[in-house]
Design an enzyme around this catalytic site. Structure first.
Site, short mmCIF file in Angstrom:
data_model
loop_
_atom_site.label_atom_id
_atom_site.label_comp_id
_atom_site.label_asym_id
_atom_site.label_seq_id
_atom_site.Cartn_x
_atom_site.Cartn_y
_atom_site.Cartn_z
N CYS A 62 0.78 -1.25 0.00
CA CYS A 62 0.00 0.00 0.00
C CYS A 62 0.81 1.29 0.00
O CYS A 62 0.75 2.08 -0.95
CB CYS A 62 -0.94 0.00 1.20
SG CYS A 62 -2.07 -1.40 1.26
N HIS A 104 -3.03 6.60 4.12
CA HIS A 104 -1.95 5.66 4.42
C HIS A 104 -0.56 6.20 4.09
O HIS A 104 0.32 5.45 3.66
CB HIS A 104 -2.18 4.32 3.71
CG HIS A 104 -1.54 3.18 4.45
ND1 HIS A 104 -1.52 1.88 3.97
CD2 HIS A 104 -0.89 3.13 5.64
CE1 HIS A 104 -0.90 1.09 4.83
NE2 HIS A 104 -0.51 1.84 5.84
#
Length: 573
Positions: free
Chosen positions: A96, A152
């Protein structure tokens, strides 16, 4: 032994019967749709800067889109891709944070210090503040910028938040994965908090709304309140289809015939996301943006086979540097494309979107030297050759070193125990431990629901630390040529050495107990003060505090959480 024999037989059988010989050059499995009548009355291309909608999905496998032959229904993605340009030589990162950081900065991980793992919720770490981000460049070019979805990229202090990094508005989560309805996220036993934010505030009132629907609705509201005469950039980072596997029941019912429960839920989430994209494109048309828009669709990494995803016929999965971890689903849909309805084999990497989109926006790239990305719009729109000839997938000096790697195996110029991967032209080199390496066909997800671990361990015991593939001729990575072509191995190792000389130190600080949501009103969010930020500058272990009293408090907190975790773990056992 029986399991290994069975899985070995399954893989050999698949190879023998040609299941790994999928034709990469065949036309789309979805027929081209009729030309949209709106295209006949388009304004002159680029009469004004285009509206840019960038859609990023989370953990969607390479196989998990209709036009790649999937059993999952994605009619919207299929149509948008068929009418635009499919990118079938498109690369992302295996997890990610790395993909998101490279999209936002246009730079490889080694040039931002984020080359190891992900940014974890309790780390005093975020996207380096000296990096000029993609939305900041678009703001300079006169764009209104909005982000919806998963960030994130760190949040330990307010300067790290999306609204401080170039976005005018933000609705979404700051951490890596949350519940799709409650927006709770636990980073270990007892370390749980709420994670849905509106701007820089906690969005408590949105709890209970399914995130995929919530995010699509927010995009529609943004478009409704903005003028199509003014350029807009919307970054839609869906949480879908990352775990936890949650979907409205009506979508799961469509896949009731799927034998594997995880695959069934995962398929439902993909189809739900597809419908959300449909709603976004409908809003673009309704509010007058579509004719002058560019829609980019990208996955962030390979699918997680443990959680229903499939990267078939590619090798590997999320978290690995095999093609199944780094080759992404990607396409561009726009009335402004000159050569539509085709498949592009131009080499494209996720870092390329930064210079490509800034160039489309007529922005200035002269004050951001050292980008690793290229402007690939001519390759996408006109079918010209890509300016990109190589990709550094990564160099991670902190990842577990391969047991059988050595400097000797790297011709004395590279320690092959270090995890690294690079593609130069048609060649791809991997060193160290690339991650679990087998091919997992969709049939396996049903026939062997409990044996994925064993399937992926099949080649784990090979005493190797160097692999070489001609990725153009062998996209499934079946034929290792490292022993036959040591000259190519040496050449690519030299490229790794070159890149490694430009790398900055890894930013991967120790977790800090002050990040616990209990100290932030029950929600994940910024927790460090300006003084704290100075202490952790450099990305290593927190420096000794100038305030001894404050340091003592931190020590007490650490002791408290150690005891709490011990009690929780003992109760579980």
């Amino acid at each position: 032994m029986a399991v290994y024999a069975l899985t070995g037989f399954s893989l050999v059988s698949l190879l023998s019967f040609g299941y790994l010989s999928w034709d990469w050059m065949k036309p789309s499995l979805v027929a081209d749709v009729a030309t949209d009548p709106m295209e006949k009355s388009l304004p002159p291309a680029f009469a004004r800067p285009p509206h840019i909608i960038f859609i990023l999905t989370d953990d969607q496998g390479y196989h998990d889109v209709g036009y790649h032959g999937s059993d999952i229904q994605t009619p919207t993605l299929d149509r948008l891709a068929a009418e635009g340009v499919k990118l079938e030589n498109y690369y992302i990162q295996p997890i990610c944070t790395p993909s998101r950081s490279q999209l936002i900065t246009g730079r490889y991980q080694i040039h931002t210090g984020l080359q190891h793992s992900i940014i974890r919720p309790r780390q005093p770490n975020c996207l380096p503040l000296d990096q000029v981000t993609l939305p900041q460049k678009l703001q300079e070019a006169g764009y209104s910028t909005h982000m919806v979805g998963k960030w994130h990229l760190g949040f330990y202090k307010k300067e790290c938040l999306p609204t401080r990094r170039g976005f005018d508005t933000f609705l979404g989560s700051l951490t890596g994965n949350v519940d799709y309805y409650t927006y709770d996220n636990c980073d270990g036993p007892g370390v749980c908090g709420y994670d849905l934010h509106e701007g820089e505030d906690v969005a408590w009132d949105q709890s209970g709304k399914y995130s995929t629907f919530l995010y699509a609705q927010r995009v529609s509201k943004i478009l409704a309140s903005h003028s199509p005469k003014e350029p807009i950039f919307i970054y839609v980072a869906f949480q879908a289809v990352h775990t936890p596997l949650q979907s409205p029941k009506e979508y799961i019912y469509r896949y009731r015939s799927m034998g594997n429960v995880a695959r069934r839920k995962y398929a439902a989430m993909v189809t739900c996301m597809d419908e959300a994209v449909k709603n976004i494109t409908w809003a673009l048309r309704k509010y007058g943006y579509y004719d002058n828009s560019v829609i980019v669709f990208s996955t962030d990494n390979g699918g997680q086979t443990f959680s229903g995803g499939s990267n078939w016929p590619l090798r590997g999965r999320k978290g690995t540097y095999w093609e199944g971890g780094v080759r992404g689903i990607g396409f561009v849909h726009s009335p402004l494309i000159k050569r539509k309805r085709r498949t592009s084999w131009a080499l494209v990497h996720i870092t390329d979107w930064y210079p490509t989109l800034v160039s489309l926006a007529r922005g200035n790239l002269s004050n951001v030297p050292g980008l690793d990305g290229y402007n690939v719009w001519p390759a996408i729109s006109e079918g010209k050759e890509s300016p990109r000839t190589e990709i550094l997938h990564n160099i991670d000096p902190l990842y577990n070193h391969a047991k059988y790697g050595s400097l000797e195996d790297g011709f004395g110029i590279w320690n092959t125990a270090v995890q690294a991967s690079i593609r130069v032209g048609e060649w791809k080199l991997l060193t160290g431990d690339p991650g679990y390496s087998d091919w997992i066909p969709p049939q396996t997800l049903t026939n062997f629901p409990g044996s994925w671990w064993n399937l992926e361990r099949l080649t784990d015991g090979l005493r190797k630390s160097v692999w070489l593939f001609n990725i153009t001729a062998d996209p499934y990575e079946r034929y290792d040529l490292s022993d036959r072509r040591p000259d190519v191995v040496r050449t690519l190792l030299m490229r790794l050495v070159h890149y490694n000389r430009t790398a900055i130190p890894v930013r991967y600080p120790a977790e800090n107990p002050r990040a616990h949501p209990d100290f932030n009103g029950g929600a994940w969010g910024p927790w460090a003060s300006e003084d704290d930020a100075e202490e952790w500058e450099g990305g290593g272990e927190p420096l000794k505090s100038r305030n001894k009293k404050k340091k003592c408090k931190i020590c007490k907190l650490r002791s408290f959480f150690r005891k709490l975790n011990t009690r929780l773990m003992s109760n579980r056992i």
